[in-house]
Design an enzyme around this catalytic site. Structure first.
Site, PDB file in Angstrom:
ATOM      1  N   HIS A  60       0.856  -1.194   0.000  1.00  0.00           N
ATOM      2  CA  HIS A  60       0.000   0.000   0.000  1.00  0.00           C
ATOM      3  C   HIS A  60       0.890   1.242   0.000  1.00  0.00           C
ATOM      4  O   HIS A  60       2.112   1.146   0.100  1.00  0.00           O
ATOM      5  CB  HIS A  60      -0.972  -0.016   1.169  1.00  0.00           C
ATOM      6  CG  HIS A  60      -0.365   0.037   2.534  1.00  0.00           C
ATOM      7  ND1 HIS A  60       0.476  -0.937   3.028  1.00  0.00           N
ATOM      8  CD2 HIS A  60      -0.468   0.956   3.528  1.00  0.00           C
ATOM      9  CE1 HIS A  60       0.836  -0.636   4.259  1.00  0.00           C
ATOM     10  NE2 HIS A  60       0.292   0.522   4.579  1.00  0.00           N
ATOM     11  N   HIS A  62       1.251   3.856   2.044  1.00  0.00           N
ATOM     12  CA  HIS A  62       1.719   4.558   3.246  1.00  0.00           C
ATOM     13  C   HIS A  62       3.249   4.595   3.240  1.00  0.00           C
ATOM     14  O   HIS A  62       3.909   3.635   2.809  1.00  0.00           O
ATOM     15  CB  HIS A  62       1.200   3.878   4.513  1.00  0.00           C
ATOM     16  CG  HIS A  62      -0.207   4.277   4.849  1.00  0.00           C
ATOM     17  ND1 HIS A  62      -1.007   3.556   5.699  1.00  0.00           N
ATOM     18  CD2 HIS A  62      -0.964   5.344   4.452  1.00  0.00           C
ATOM     19  CE1 HIS A  62      -2.189   4.142   5.817  1.00  0.00           C
ATOM     20  NE2 HIS A  62      -2.195   5.228   5.065  1.00  0.00           N
ATOM     21  N   ASP A  64       5.728   4.297   5.312  1.00  0.00           N
ATOM     22  CA  ASP A  64       6.618   3.317   5.936  1.00  0.00           C
ATOM     23  C   ASP A  64       6.693   2.006   5.162  1.00  0.00           C
ATOM     24  O   ASP A  64       7.403   1.080   5.563  1.00  0.00           O
ATOM     25  CB  ASP A  64       6.222   3.059   7.403  1.00  0.00           C
ATOM     26  CG  ASP A  64       4.776   2.627   7.581  1.00  0.00           C
ATOM     27  OD1 ASP A  64       3.953   2.919   6.700  1.00  0.00           O
ATOM     28  OD2 ASP A  64       4.466   2.002   8.612  1.00  0.00           O
ATOM     29  N   ASP A 210      -0.232  -4.181   6.766  1.00  0.00           N
ATOM     30  CA  ASP A 210      -1.188  -3.432   7.574  1.00  0.00           C
ATOM     31  C   ASP A 210      -2.630  -3.839   7.297  1.00  0.00           C
ATOM     32  O   ASP A 210      -3.119  -3.751   6.173  1.00  0.00           O
ATOM     33  CB  ASP A 210      -1.026  -1.943   7.303  1.00  0.00           C
ATOM     34  CG  ASP A 210       0.358  -1.439   7.688  1.00  0.00           C
ATOM     35  OD1 ASP A 210       1.259  -2.275   7.874  1.00  0.00           O
ATOM     36  OD2 ASP A 210       0.534  -0.216   7.804  1.00  0.00           O
TER      37      ASP A 210
END
Length: 301
Positions: A60, A62, A64, A210
């Site tokens: 994804h 994000h 991090d 996540d």
């Protein structure tokens, strides 16, 4: 299969820990999974050759899990890479990377291919003669997908006693492991089953980054040999996990138990905790075979 953890901590890089990135080696192929900050430094520390990375899988968008990618793409360029590079990820990843390259007046001397996906169902995103990779639909604050890596069944194994019994010459061995029967000079046909053993069971690995706790992923990861499942929080922060759409160690273990996986690897720890051993202790109250990811560790199965 061999999994090397380059980073497995949540949110931000720190002095001694990196955000998510890992390398999976399958039958002489090397796949990079996620690419947080510090990935290329971790690749060097773990002596993984940049040139062997041909496919990168991003879960994804994000930071991090992504912010190390444009740096790695640029380093490939500086090292004179000529081999193609394939980047698999959510829709939008091409725009992010190409914008950075364009505004910095950079370019690649190699072909850069993007394979974007926003499918909410599991689909195959990569396949060759030895490996197949499909997505695992996850539930997070933005579109997120895990990845299931599966070996394809190999050739049958030669039964030495069988071929010796019938005096079969070595030039026929290739056809035998391909599953063919053998006809002897005297006209007898020897069934392949007498000359071979079944192939080794193909191995599998599921990467679930996540995600909030969701049992919807269980059908996709049923009985995998090894499952990496995020465990950002301990159960004392279960409400925070729900709010941020992450999972606890116990929730990850519950998924592992219900999916009947071989082993569970925990990761994506929040840095609020003094010791990651607490994650293992909690998870083992539900599922016994728990391993803790940590930067620089490798796992083989």
């Amino acid at each position: 299969m061999k999994l090397t953890i380059l980073g497995c901590y949540a949110a931000t890089p720190r002095t001694f820990t990196n955000p998510t990135s890992q390398v999976l080696e399958v039958k002489n192929r090397i796949f990079l999974i996620d690419c947080g900050e510090g990935t290329q430094v971790a690749l060097r520390k773990n002596k993984i050759k940049f040139s062997k990375i041909e496919h990168i899988f991003i879960s994804h968008l994000h930071g991090d899990h992504l912010y190390g990618l444009v740096g790695l793409v640029s380093t490939f360029m500086l090292l004179g890479r000529v081999a193609d590079l394939h980047i698999h990820g959510p829709r939008g990843i091409k725009e992010i990377i190409l914008l950075q390259l364009r505004l910095s007046n950079s370019f690649t001397g190699y072909n850069l291919y993007f394979h974007e996906n926003d499918n909410k169902e599991s689909i195959v995103v990569y396949e060759d003669d030895k490996v197949i990779v499909s997505t695992i639909p996850l539930v997070h604050r933005i579109y997120t997908m895990g990845y299931l890596f599966q070996e394809k069944a190999g050739l049958k194994r030669l039964n030495p006693e069988g071929v010796e019994k019938y005096g079969i010459e070595k030039l026929y061995y290739r056809n035998i492991v391909l599953g063919k029967d053998i006809t002897l000079d005297d006209g007898r046909t020897i069934p392949n089953e007498e000359l071979t053993f079944e192939p080794d069971k193909p191995k599998s690995y599921a990467f679930c980054s996540d995600t909030v706790f969701t049992e919807t992923i269980i059908p996709y990861i049923k009985e995998v040999d090894s499952l990496y499942h995020e465990s950002t929080f301990l159960q004392s922060e279960a409400e925070l996990a729900q709010k941020t759409m992450h999972s606890t160690a116990i929730q990850a273990a519950t998924i592992a138990k219900e999916a009947n996986v071989g082993q569970l690897i925990l990761g994506h720890y929040s840095t609020r905790y003094d010791s990651i051993t607490l994650f293992k202790e909690e998870a083992q109250t539900v599922f016994e075979n728990v391993l803790l990811a940590d930067d620089g560790l490798s796992f083989e199965w």
